[in-house]
Write a protein that holds these residues in place. Structure first.
Motif, short mmCIF file in Angstrom:
data_model
loop_
_atom_site.label_atom_id
_atom_site.label_comp_id
_atom_site.label_asym_id
_atom_site.label_seq_id
_atom_site.Cartn_x
_atom_site.Cartn_y
_atom_site.Cartn_z
N GLY A 56 0.82 -1.21 0.00
CA GLY A 56 0.00 0.00 0.00
C GLY A 56 0.85 1.25 0.00
N ASN A 57 2.16 1.05 -0.01
CA ASN A 57 3.14 2.14 -0.06
C ASN A 57 3.30 2.51 -1.54
OD1 ASN A 57 5.21 3.91 0.57
ND2 ASN A 57 6.61 2.33 1.32
N PHE A 58 3.14 3.77 -1.89
CA PHE A 58 3.05 4.10 -3.31
C PHE A 58 3.55 5.51 -3.60
CE2 PHE A 58 -0.50 6.42 -1.72
CZ PHE A 58 -0.81 7.40 -2.65
N TYR A 59 3.74 5.77 -4.89
CA TYR A 59 3.93 7.13 -5.39
C TYR A 59 3.24 7.26 -6.74
CZ TYR A 59 7.80 5.21 -8.25
OH TYR A 59 8.56 4.47 -9.14
N LEU A 60 2.96 8.47 -7.14
CA LEU A 60 2.42 8.72 -8.46
C LEU A 60 3.55 8.79 -9.46
CD1 LEU A 60 -0.32 11.43 -7.73
CD2 LEU A 60 -0.53 8.92 -7.72
N ALA A 61 3.38 8.08 -10.58
CA ALA A 61 4.44 8.01 -11.58
C ALA A 61 4.14 8.85 -12.82
CB ALA A 61 4.68 6.55 -11.99
N GLY A 62 3.06 9.62 -12.78
CA GLY A 62 2.73 10.47 -13.92
C GLY A 62 1.95 9.73 -14.98
N HIS A 63 1.26 10.47 -15.82
CA HIS A 63 0.47 9.91 -16.93
C HIS A 63 -0.57 8.91 -16.44
CE1 HIS A 63 3.36 11.86 -19.56
NE2 HIS A 63 4.34 11.23 -18.95
N GLY A 64 -1.13 9.15 -15.25
CA GLY A 64 -2.15 8.28 -14.71
C GLY A 64 -1.64 6.99 -14.10
#
Length: 218
Positions: free
Chosen positions: A174-182
């Motif tokens: 559940g550990n995450f980041y946004l990588a762009g482009h959805g």
């Protein structure tokens, strides 16, 4: 400690990956860095700047500090040195997404140990987002996600045969980041999916899969 870094650099070179895996990632210039003394080390804390909303800016930066302190408090082993750094992973009109790293070293250890945590904030409210704000993953979706490529800290795809046997049985992160482009990237700590030399590993969910999962899991 320098000898340990050198040893890990040689190991990294031997397997064809960057020696940058040895420690935490360096901070991006996209947001400013505050130098904070953590013991004998200079740490870099991210400072988010919002042009028109000082209150939201202060809320985000206060929570970043709290997250770093929580990461420190979670360390359940003795260590001699500690250093904090970060990497800006995404910034758009509405969100900023950062990976924090708390690195520790214990004398006589073969290498230091980094711990990673993704934090994503709304630039409108200052609230820290959860992964479900972007993608809803069901318990039966693990097979689809673990069939995706796994990437090392440097962004190189790790061959499947170099991942740990049974890695696909690891609980979904559940550990995450946004990588762009959805896209949404799941974060795994060193040793969770692959050897330490690959550093933090990530599974990047493409926008098409994110859309499918959100339709499937209302």
């Amino acid at each position: 400690m320098r000898h340990s870094f050198l040893a890990m650099t040689l190991v990294a070179a031997a397997v064809g990956v960057s020696s940058a895996f040895v420690a935490c990632p360096m901070a991006s210039a996209s947001i400013s860095s505050e130098v904070v003394k953590t013991g004998g080390q200079d740490s870099l804390y991210p400072v988010v700047h919002l042009k028109d909303d000082a209150a939201v800016e202060a809320k985000i930066n206060a929570d970043i500090r709290n997250q770093i302190e929580d990461m420190k408090d979670a360390l359940n082993y003795p260590y001699d040195e500690l250093q904090v750094s970060y990497k800006l992973k995404y910034e758009g009109q509405s969100y900023v997404s950062i990976v924090l790293c708390v690195w520790t070293y214990t004398r006589s250890a073969a290498h230091g140990m980094p711990h990673y945590r993704g934090v994503t904030y709304s630039k409108d409210t200052g609230e820290r987002a959860s992964i479900r704000d972007f993608v809803r993953i069901g318990s039966d979706d693990a097979w689809r996600i673990y069939n995706l490529p796994v990437f090392s800290l440097s962004g190189q795809e790790i061959p499947k045969y170099k991942l740990f046997q049974g890695y696909a049985d690891t609980p979904l992160s559940g550990n995450f980041y946004l990588a762009g482009h959805g896209q949404v990237a799941l974060i795994y700590q060193p040793y969770q999916l692959a050897a330490f030399v690959y550093g933090m590993t990530s599974i990047i969910l493409p926008a098409s899969l994110v859309e499918e999962l959100n339709e499937k899991n209302p």
